[in-house]
Design a protein around this motif. Structure first.
Motif, PDB file in Angstrom:
ATOM      1  N   UNK A 132       3.816   8.619   3.019  1.00 38.98           N
ATOM      2  CA  UNK A 132       2.607   7.246   3.640  1.00 38.98           C
ATOM      3  C   UNK A 132       3.022   6.964   4.777  1.00 38.98           C
ATOM      4  N   UNK A 133       1.879   8.340   5.699  1.00 35.81           N
ATOM      5  CA  UNK A 133       1.694   7.715   7.301  1.00 35.81           C
ATOM      6  C   UNK A 133       0.935   6.899   7.538  1.00 35.81           C
ATOM      7  N   UNK A 134      -0.230   6.509   6.977  1.00 33.92           N
ATOM      8  CA  UNK A 134      -0.891   5.133   7.384  1.00 33.92           C
ATOM      9  C   UNK A 134      -0.101   3.938   6.893  1.00 33.92           C
ATOM     10  N   UNK A 135       0.494   3.565   5.885  1.00 31.01           N
ATOM     11  CA  UNK A 135       1.014   2.760   5.411  1.00 31.01           C
ATOM     12  C   UNK A 135       2.353   2.554   6.248  1.00 31.01           C
ATOM     13  N   UNK A 136       2.887   3.545   6.377  1.00 30.78           N
ATOM     14  CA  UNK A 136       4.193   3.181   7.358  1.00 30.78           C
ATOM     15  C   UNK A 136       3.458   2.411   8.794  1.00 30.78           C
ATOM     16  N   UNK A 137       2.703   3.085   9.098  1.00 30.67           N
ATOM     17  CA  UNK A 137       1.664   2.317  10.705  1.00 30.67           C
ATOM     18  C   UNK A 137       2.028   1.058  10.550  1.00 30.67           C
ATOM     19  N   UNK A 138       0.769   0.746   8.768  1.00 26.81           N
ATOM     20  CA  UNK A 138       0.802  -0.418   8.902  1.00 26.81           C
ATOM     21  C   UNK A 138       1.867  -1.736   9.107  1.00 26.81           C
ATOM     22  N   UNK A 175      -7.821   6.547   2.252  1.00 27.02           N
ATOM     23  CA  UNK A 175      -7.108   7.445   3.309  1.00 27.02           C
ATOM     24  C   UNK A 175      -6.635   7.778   2.244  1.00 27.02           C
ATOM     25  N   UNK A 176      -6.915   9.172   2.703  1.00 24.15           N
ATOM     26  CA  UNK A 176      -6.257  10.611   2.295  1.00 24.15           C
ATOM     27  C   UNK A 176      -4.738  11.134   2.554  1.00 24.15           C
ATOM     28  N   UNK A 187      -7.127  -4.127  -0.176  1.00 17.49           N
ATOM     29  CA  UNK A 187      -5.033  -4.567  -0.189  1.00 17.49           C
ATOM     30  C   UNK A 187      -5.081  -5.240  -1.649  1.00 17.49           C
ATOM     31  N   UNK A 188      -6.385  -5.854  -2.346  1.00 13.54           N
ATOM     32  CA  UNK A 188      -5.156  -6.874  -3.512  1.00 13.54           C
ATOM     33  C   UNK A 188      -4.077  -5.463  -4.553  1.00 13.54           C
ATOM     34  N   UNK A 189      -5.337  -4.734  -4.866  1.00  6.88           N
ATOM     35  CA  UNK A 189      -4.561  -3.696  -5.933  1.00  6.88           C
ATOM     36  C   UNK A 189      -4.129  -2.419  -5.474  1.00  6.88           C
ATOM     37  N   UNK A 242      -4.008   3.284  -0.601  1.00  9.20           N
ATOM     38  CA  UNK A 242      -5.137   3.575   0.412  1.00  9.20           C
ATOM     39  C   UNK A 242      -6.020   3.328   1.167  1.00  9.20           C
ATOM     40  N   UNK A 243      -5.906   2.026   2.011  1.00 12.21           N
ATOM     41  CA  UNK A 243      -5.582   1.441   3.324  1.00 12.21           C
ATOM     42  C   UNK A 243      -5.208   1.320   3.920  1.00 12.21           C
TER      43      UNK A 243
END
Length: 661
Positions: A199-205, A520-521, A561-563, A567-568
């Motif tokens: 989950x690269x993008x989630x980890x960056x967030x 995101x994918x 961001x709610x659910x 993917x964001x």
């Protein structure tokens, strides 16, 4: 007749000798289908895809199956990595019809391009039955088939885009953290259940959110450590596989992609920047070294992937054969004592953790004897080098090379590795010379020859992101200038008129739907990637137009961001940068002065999202000068700066207090 022999795509070339009369995507295929009055069979995959190889061996290399395909259809082969737009619209149809997607993707469609039956991998007997059934339906129930295709096109074309108004409010990131916590795997790290993708993008967030004092660092660290210690990470050579088939990150799907490794190298570097974790530093550097060693092309770019399959000891293709070990093989290389030690250290068992009694190496705890570990690792790596390596997809994709530029530039700066920064610069040179034509970007090249496919939104956005990161490290204004040119094209050719962006330009080939996916994918969505690059460019230049476009593009973040925050992730990371400012740090002083270098390094190591300007050539540096002959740093937001500082400690304190909560 097979028309793929002159393709630049390694994936298409893999099929150039099939008995199937493949067409590449293009007008000729559609005209032939209309002339013969038969449906089109579209097959989409990519060179490193294991199940694509399986279907190729079972069906596309089989004379009987090929005869059915040739007699009943016009068959079209597409490399999804070269034509992400074609892949996107037909994958949407496949998911709508079947509830799932994947590759190889198999689509039956009318000569006009409307899909009416979709699927993924089909075993040969089932595939042959399907070919006959679809052909019979086309002959006997033509009106129903055409109506089905039109119904799918109308339904998907009429879907409303994900809404949202402007930049997320300050409480949205906390909402996303709570949403992520619902699916976080406390025992194993990561989100959800098997299979698990990085989950690269989630980890960056989460790292950016933690830097501003928010929650979520434990989820990021738990996931980063678990991935690095499991079998998904190559414990001998570095680099990450595409995903783990189990929840513990133990058994990978063995293909290794440039985009995963570029994103993860940067995330691990940012973990180190925030916490100083030694594991983070090691993984970031090993991943960069793996990219340079295994994916670097002679022209200075980075190849797309290494295959999942390679030859086993019997000379047959087998997934993961290059990477797995048995206790006996460890003993053969290392001797009895070190072999037993390595088996315990890396979790190699007689039963095996993968197929055929072999094990994927894992390193669930650090080795107690660092010298012995290094000696064993080197010996195993040397022995592995004598195996038949996986094939390499050596096409250069602009977007993924942009991601690599960002990772190499930052890791080179953080860890005093000028060779990595130099590699990033060489990649930019190749992309500018080969992919940039008449003010537009081409998506791919191979062996220094440009491809014919137009760049899509992610190509412009990810390359701009890489250029801005490289500018922050080198201070070479040409990198920032090139990023500005790319972003001008984004604003002029991709905007949807409602604050968002399409994934293809306004003059791109018209498919039955113009793709526009904000989520995101495996990589950041083009929309969120564009938002991030636009925001950074605005921080360097003071351009209100670019900042406003960036904030508007973040509209879908709030509902996602709610659910659906998984993917964001990149949109949330960009939102964190916007909430932090981002900080604008201008460093003024002679490049050869070590005091300038110290301030510059401190600026780059800001744990808060920041844009760094050094050298000359960007508006953020205008009017910023040394103080009493001493190099100085200016910490700003919206081009409003605090008093300049000349000491590293003072700069670090200003960074800490300027954009915190």
């Amino acid at each position: 007749m097979n028309r793929l022999k002159d393709a630049t795509s390694p994936y298409l070339l893999q099929h150039a000798d099939n008995p199937v009369h493949w067409f590449p995507w293009g007008d000729e295929a559609f005209e032939e289908a209309r002339r013969r009055d038969v449906p089109i069979l579209l097959s989409v995959g990519y060179a490193a895809c294991h199940w694509c190889h399986v279907m190729a061996h079972e069906s596309f290399e089989d004379e009987a199956t090929a005869r059915l395909m040739n007699d009943l259809f016009v068959s079209v082969k597409v490399d999804r990595e070269e034509r992400p737009d074609v892949d996107a619209v037909y994958m949407e149809a496949t998911q709508a019809m079947t509830g799932q997607g994947g590759w190889p993707m198999t689509v039956f469609m009318t000569p006009g391009g409307e899909p009416f039956y979709c699927g993924t991998y089909f075993p040969r007997p089932h595939f042959q039955q399907l070919l006959r059934a679809v052909a019979q339906a086309w002959r006997d129930k033509r009106d129903d088939v055409i109506a089905q295709g039109q119904k799918v096109v109308e339904a998907l074309s009429g879907q409303a885009a994900i809404g949202g108004e402007g930049a997320p409010a300050p409480d949205v990131p906390e909402t996303a953290v709570r949403d992520l916590a619902r699916t976080y795997d406390e025992a194993n790290g990561g989100f959800g259940t098997a299979p698990k993708f990085p989950p690269s993008m989630v980890l960056e967030f989460l790292l950016r959110h933690a830097a501003r004092g928010g929650d979520g660092l434990a989820m990021a660290e738990g996931t980063l450590e678990a991935m690095a210690r499991g079998g998904m990470y190559d414990q001998l050579g570095g680099g990450f596989a595409r995903y783990s088939v189990d929840a513990r990150w133990g058994v990978p799907h063995f293909e290794k992609m440039l985009y995963d490794n570029a994103l993860l190298a940067r995330v691990y570097a940012h973990w180190w920047r925030l916490t100083g974790a030694p594991l983070a530093r090691r993984i970031a550097l090993e991943t960069c070294d793996w990219m340079v060693r295994e994916l670097r092309t002679p022209e200075g770019g980075f190849a797309s992937a290494l295959d999942a399959d390679s030859e086993n000891a019997d000379g047959r293709p087998e997934e993961g054969a290059y990477y797995v070990w048995t206790p006996g093989e460890l003993t053969e290389v290392l001797g009895e004592e070190d072999g037993a030690y390595a088996a315990g250290l890396f979790g190699v068992t007689e039963a095996g953790t993968s197929e055929h009694g072999a094990s994927v190496l894992q390193l669930r705890a650090d080795a107690g004897d660092a010298e012995r570990y290094a000696r064993i690792r080197a010996a195993l790596l040397e022995a592995r080098s004598r195996r038949v390596p996986p094939g390499r997809d050596d096409k250069v994709v602009a977007a993924w090379n942009g991601l690599a530029v960002a990772a190499l530039a930052e890791c080179g700066a953080y860890f005093d590795r000028p060779d990595l920064v130099a590699a990033a610069g060489e990649t930019v040179r190749l992309l500018r010379e080969t992919h940039w034509r008449d003010g537009r970007l081409l998506r791919t090249s191979r062996a220094g020859s440009p491809g014919t496919n137009a760049g899509v939104l992610e190509d412009y956005a990810d390359l701009a992101e890489g250029l801005l990161a490289l500018y922050g490290v080198t201070g070479e204004p040409g990198h920032a200038g090139f990023a500005g040119e790319l972003l001008d094209v984004v604003l002029e050719r991709f905007a949807d008129g409602q604050g968002g962006f399409y994934d293809t330009a306004d003059d791109a080939e018209r498919l039955w739907k113009r793709p526009q996916d904000p989520t995101d994918n495996a990589t950041p969505s083009g929309r969120f990637a564009a938002a991030g690059a636009l925001l950074s460019h605005a921080a360097l230049t003071g351009s209100a137009r670019h900042r406003e476009a960036a904030l508007a593009a973040l509209g879908p973040v709030t509902p996602l961001a709610q659910r659906h925050s998984r993917f964001a992730g990149w949109g949330l990371a960009v939102a964190e940068a916007a909430l932090a400012g981002p900080l604008e740090i201008a460093v003024a002083g002679p490049a050869e002065d070590p005091r300038t270098r110290d301030l510059h390094r401190a600026a780059l190591l800001s744990p808060l999202p920041a844009v760094v300007a050094v050298g000359s050539g960007v508006p953020l540096l205008d009017g910023r000068s040394p103080v009493d002959g001493r190099p100085a740093a200016y910490v700003c937001r919206d081009f409003t700066c605090r008093l300049p500082v000349t000491e590293v400690g003072a700069l670090q304190e200003q960074i800490r207090t300027t954009a915190g909560r």
